[in-house]
Design an enzyme around this catalytic site. Structure first.
Site, PDB file in Angstrom:
ATOM      1  CD  GLU A  74      47.697  42.598  33.600  1.00 41.55           C
ATOM      2  OE1 GLU A  74      46.844  42.848  34.460  1.00 41.55           O
ATOM      3  OE2 GLU A  74      48.502  41.677  33.699  1.00 41.55           O
ATOM      4  CB  ALA A 111      38.562  42.384  38.821  1.00 38.43           C
ATOM      5  CG  MET A 112      43.214  46.063  35.520  1.00 40.72           C
ATOM      6  SD  MET A 112      44.449  44.781  35.152  1.00 40.72           S
ATOM      7  CE  MET A 112      45.946  45.641  35.624  1.00 40.72           C
ATOM      8  CG  ASN A 139      43.606  49.512  36.806  1.00 43.93           C
ATOM      9  OD1 ASN A 139      44.321  49.123  35.919  1.00 43.93           O
ATOM     10  ND2 ASN A 139      42.289  49.322  36.817  1.00 43.93           N
ATOM     11  CG  HIS A 151      43.453  37.784  42.142  1.00 44.83           C
ATOM     12  ND1 HIS A 151      44.236  36.660  42.027  1.00 44.83           N
ATOM     13  CD2 HIS A 151      43.794  38.571  41.097  1.00 44.83           C
ATOM     14  CE1 HIS A 151      45.005  36.764  40.964  1.00 44.83           C
ATOM     15  NE2 HIS A 151      44.758  37.922  40.369  1.00 44.83           N
ATOM     16  CD  GLU A 152      41.876  41.741  40.355  1.00 42.74           C
ATOM     17  OE1 GLU A 152      42.966  42.267  40.059  1.00 42.74           O
ATOM     18  OE2 GLU A 152      41.460  40.695  39.803  1.00 42.74           O
ATOM     19  CG  HIS A 187      47.329  41.710  41.548  1.00 42.17           C
ATOM     20  ND1 HIS A 187      48.423  40.931  41.264  1.00 42.17           N
ATOM     21  CD2 HIS A 187      46.317  41.219  40.761  1.00 42.17           C
ATOM     22  CE1 HIS A 187      48.090  40.004  40.359  1.00 42.17           C
ATOM     23  NE2 HIS A 187      46.824  40.155  40.055  1.00 42.17           N
TER      24      HIS A 187
HETATM   25  N1  TYR Z   1      45.576  41.287  36.080  1.00 42.96           N
HETATM   26  C1  TYR Z   1      44.196  40.905  36.112  1.00 42.96           C
HETATM   27  C2  TYR Z   1      44.069  39.890  37.260  1.00 42.96           C
HETATM   28  O1  TYR Z   1      43.987  40.248  38.374  1.00 42.96           O
HETATM   29  C3  TYR Z   1      43.677  40.230  34.921  1.00 42.96           C
HETATM   30  C4  TYR Z   1      43.467  41.016  33.691  1.00 42.96           C
HETATM   31  C5  TYR Z   1      44.319  40.864  32.616  1.00 42.96           C
HETATM   32  C6  TYR Z   1      42.370  41.808  33.558  1.00 42.96           C
HETATM   33  C7  TYR Z   1      44.082  41.469  31.411  1.00 42.96           C
HETATM   34  C8  TYR Z   1      42.114  42.422  32.356  1.00 42.96           C
HETATM   35  C9  TYR Z   1      42.964  42.241  31.290  1.00 42.96           C
HETATM   36  O2  TYR Z   1      42.691  42.845  30.093  1.00 42.96           O
HETATM   37  O3  TYR Z   1      44.131  38.726  37.089  1.00 42.96           O
END
Ligand code: TYR
Length: 848
Positions: free
Chosen positions: A121, A254-255, A257, A289-290, A293
């Site tokens: 992302e 964090a992310m 995925n 949060h993650e 998502h």
């Molecule tokens: N989507 C991630 C979140 O939970 C945030 C994120 C965005 C992480 C860009 C990394 C990145 O490169 O908020």
């Protein structure tokens, strides 16, 4: 090279992609400098199809490309490739080579301490292979990983594994930004969760050997989140495994995925010895949060990046509901508002102002902002307040039913609320399209039994919103009697006009209004009401947020009087504070928050709003003066409060214990102002957890009595990266204004200052920039040091560089001499021929 003319992308230009992607198969042959990625992608033209296809791709070496088995020769630029394609479904196969070991930008596939890791992302997948890298292209992925690593992970469920090879299949169609791969010598902390329909899910938290002892809390937070999303939103998890990986080099927190969340190690690893209470709380919130998502972001994603708040605002709102349920709702609300004022208000009121849903950008990484995230969450909170909790739940059910598996827009989101409630939300939608923080002014009047509140809203034009129109502002209001009873309980007043009155009949005495309870809208409230109201509300308001807010208001007014007129600290404020502070019936965490005063940068903002030029040193001096006045006023209470709130049971990072520690530690800070460093030294020597140890160290440093403790701390923790980040940061944060830049400079020469690691870079350079009086010290030394480091970091990691630039966004508040110094630094950076697109966009907007 910098693009001659950076391209701006507009929401209004959105066009659907001309092909469906029916399946994706990827094979990775891992190698630090020469990883090979083979892709096999099935495309089916739609009615929007053209004769050519464009696939994004950056920093890729194309080895071969075929369509339906026949070699093709696409036209390649630094953005991607274009290729003629058949008018019927076809299979694209390509092989590319990439260099993860030299990928310091931490986007795409990169390496961190010998481990492979991805971040896709927003637009990182195009650095892995050629692909339509846009969120509205969703597909089912199968991934094969070949490499000599004990752990080989990707999204979805494992289908096959043998030594040196693993295959993963993700049955849920997803956009490429949710792709992830991890490979390395990792160990798992494992557990399991049974969903309410009886599905057993394997849970693993993968960490580097040595970090096993820091996993238990994150795992529990994950299980709590899974349960909460079932209970509150009816959302179940949908794969056989859920994996989390901790990585040291990561740009953000964090992310999310799919099935393979990747975390900055600072956002997941914690033990009582190494993490503070606030670290634990942040970790719990980020894990939630993650995880959340998975539904708001992954199952339902964004059509394009302009809709980022669709997933982020909603998911922040959900994680704040979760924290309120797990801990204290008023404490969470107050903490969120402090953050909003510190981070979002300056953005909304300066050159970086943009709507919650922006309408144009050059680099999407620059729009992961407090406006999209935190104001985006506030907008959802307002919507829920306007329609009510029950209608909100119904609308969410409809949203999940109607849009599962789709890439959506804010229009889709609002439509489920309109369909559920029959309400017209077109005016409400302005919250998504107009930038800026509205100012709401309130006046009152009383005529024999009738009480009238009149509100006026005002939104200043900004770069993106030339002609602002009135918004719908929910103002939760209650009326109190002069003896503190609730005469009219909280109700939502809907301010829709530029100016509007609300009448309350049949009252026997003139009430005291408590408006904007719970901070029911993200506005600046100006009370054109008698002064005594505020002190009354501090003593009597039944709404905990507004009671705290009353204390804040008095503290702010008092500090402004001190700064502008050399007034003494306000006695009404100190009396009120003492009453609250002494009140044992209140939650300790809440009492600790009561002691806080507006931040120095927030005071500078208020002065600027009042048309004055803030003097950072004067703000610092008076904030110090206020601390001493608090210490004098509360002095006799402090030792008792300190002793009474010591935690003698084994450490737990829960709300109850951390509240006690925060009150005791607030008392410790104040006592040190009159009694010196001895108590802090004793606490340091006795500490068996990081909260106690770090607080004591920070008090010692402020007392200039921290040299021994600092050395001992370094020796004790030199092996622990996350703890050493604290050691670096604290020295800068606790420095006197005139020593902030030199302290930061000295720390950048330390052998462990690994500036390519974003956490370490932020620990020193970010701490310097967040020390208001130190950063804005009249010498300009911090401006120059920051610019030097931005110049050094930009070619290595544009994303982290660009984010750090935002500290300059408030520069026009300050005097001419400071402005001239900052302008010179901004121009020095902007003059670099190869400056990244990220940093160029940020600095151009800030420079104005
Ligand atoms: N989507 C991630 C979140 O939970 C945030 C994120 C965005 C992480 C860009 C990394 C990145 O490169 O908020």
């Amino acid at each position: 090279m910098r693009d001659a003319a950076p391209t701006t992308i507009f929401l209004k230009d959105y066009k659907p992609f001309g092909f469906d992607v029916t399946s994706v198969a990827l094979t990775f042959d891992l190698n630090p400098h020469a990883t090979r990625v083979k892709s096999r992608i099935a495309f089916a033209p739609t009615s929007d199809a053209e004769e050519e296809i464009f696939l994004h791709g950056e920093n890729l070496t194309l080895i071969s490309a075929r369509i339906d088995g026949q070699p093709v020769a696409p036209e390649i630029t630094d953005q991607g490739l274009t290729c003629k394609v058949p008018a019927t479904p076809f299979v694209w196969e390509a092989e590319v080579e990439i260099d993860p070991a030299n990928n310091t930008a931490l986007e795409g596939l990169y390496m961190s301490n010998g481990m492979y890791c991805t971040q896709c992302e927003a637009e990182g997948f195009r650095k892995i292979t050629y692909y339509p890298d846009r969120p509205d292209v969703m597909s089912v992925f199968t991934v094969t990983i070949n490499g000599p690593h004990p752990v080989l992970l990707s999204n979805g469920n494992p289908v096959n594994a043998s030594e040196g090879r693993a295959e993963w299949h993700d049955p849920w169609p997803k956009p490429a930004y949710l792709f992830a791969l991890v490979a390395g010598d990792l160990v798992a902390h494992s557990d399991s969760f049974t969903t309410r329909s009886g599905q057993e899910v394997d849970l693993n938290l993968y960490v580097r050997p040595g970090d096993e002892g820091k996993c238990a809390f994150g795992m529990q937070a994950l299980k709590d989140s899974m349960k909460w999303d079932e209970d509150v939103y009816g959302r179940e998890y949908d794969l056989d495994v859920f994996n989390i990986v901790a990585v040291d080099d990561f740009n953000m927190g964090a992310m999310e995925n799919k099935g393979l969340n990747i975390f900055n190690s600072s956002a997941v690893l914690a033990s009582p010895e190494t993490a503070t209470d606030s670290n634990f709380e942040r970790i719990e919130a980020i894990i939630a949060h993650e995880y959340f998502h998975n539904w708001t972001g992954n199952r339902i994603t964004c059509r394009d990046w302009f809709q980022l708040c669709l997933k982020e605002g909603l998911t922040v709102f959900r994680d704040s509901q979760f924290t309120s349920d797990m801990r204290s709702a008023p404490v969470k609300r107050i903490s969120d508002v402090i953050e909003l004022r510190a981070r979002q208000f300056p953005e909304d009121q300066g050159p970086l102002a943009h709507p919650v849903r922006p309408e144009s950008f050059q680099e999407i990484n620059n729009f992961y902002t407090a406006t999209v995230y935190e104001k985006g969450a506030e907008v959802i909170g307002m919507l829920r307040r306007l329609v009510g909790a029950e209608a909100y739940s119904k609308a969410l059910d409809l949203y999940f039913d109607r849009h599962d598996g789709q890439a959506c827009t804010i229009e889709d989101w609002l439509k489920v609320f309109e369909d559920t409630t029959g309400r017209d939300l077109s005016q409400f939608k302005r919250w998504y399209s107009q930038a800026g923080t509205p100012t709401v002014t309130v006046k009152d009047a009383w005529y024999a039994g009738t009480y009238i509140l009149t509100f006026t809203q005002d939104l200043k034009p900004s770069a993106t919103t030339a002609d602002p129109q009135p918004q719908v502002i929910p103002i939760v209001t209650g009326l109190l009697s002069p003896s503190g009873e609730e005469l009219v309980p909280s109700q939502v007043l809907e301010l829709t006009e530029a100016s509007q009155s609300f009448t309350f009949e049949g009252l026997s005495e003139r009430p005291i209004p408590s408006v904007l309870r719970g901070f029911s809208a993200p506005v600046v409230l100006q009370r054109d009401l008698p002064e005594e109201h505020t002190a009354f509300l501090l003593a009597h308001d039944t709404d905990p947020f507004n009671r705290w807010e009353a204390g804040r208001d008095l503290a702010r007014k008092s500090l402004l009087g001190m700064i502008r007129e050399g007034a003494a600290p306000d006695a009404k404020y100190l009396d009120g504070l003492r009453a609250v502070f002494a009140d044992d019936s209140l939650d300790p965490a809440y009492r600790a928050l009561m002691l806080g005063v507006p931040g120095q940068s927030d005071l500078a903002r208020t002065l600027h709003e009042l048309g004055e030029v803030p003097d950072p040193q004067a703000i610092w001096d008076n904030a110090e003066g206020m601390g001493r006045a608090q210490a004098d006023k509360l002095g006799d209470l402090l030792p008792g409060i300190y002793d009474q709130h010591q935690v003698r049971e084994p450490y737990q990072p829960n709300a109850e214990q951390s509240g006690r520690r925060s009150l005791a530690n607030a008392a410790l800070r104040l006592m040190s102002l009159t009694d010196g460093p001895d108590r802090a030294q004793a606490q340091y020597d006795a500490a068996d957890n990081m909260t106690q140890q770090l607080t004591a160290l920070s008090v010692l440093l402020r007392q200039k009595a921290g040299d021994d403790a600092l050395r001992a701390f370094e020796q004790q923790w030199s092996h622990d990266r996350l703890v050493m980040d604290k050691w670096f940061g604290l020295q800068v944060m606790q420095a006197e204004p005139n020593q902030v830049a030199s302290t930061a400079q000295r720390l950048t020469e330390h052998a462990d200052f690994n500036w390519k690691n974003p956490n370490r870079f932020r620990a020193v350079i970010g701490a310097m920039a967040s020390h208001h009086a130190g950063f804005h010290h009249e010498s300009g030394a911090a401006y120059t040091l920051l610019a030097d480091w931005l110049i050094k970091l930009d070619p290595v990691n544009p994303q982290t560089t660009a984010r750090m630039c935002s500290v300059f966004q408030t520069w026009k508040r300050y005097d001419e001499s400071r402005q001239a110094k900052i302008a010179a630094e901004l121009d020095r950076i902007l003059a670099l021929p190869d400056l990244s697109r990220d940093t160029t966009e940020m600095l151009t907007r800030i420079r104005g």
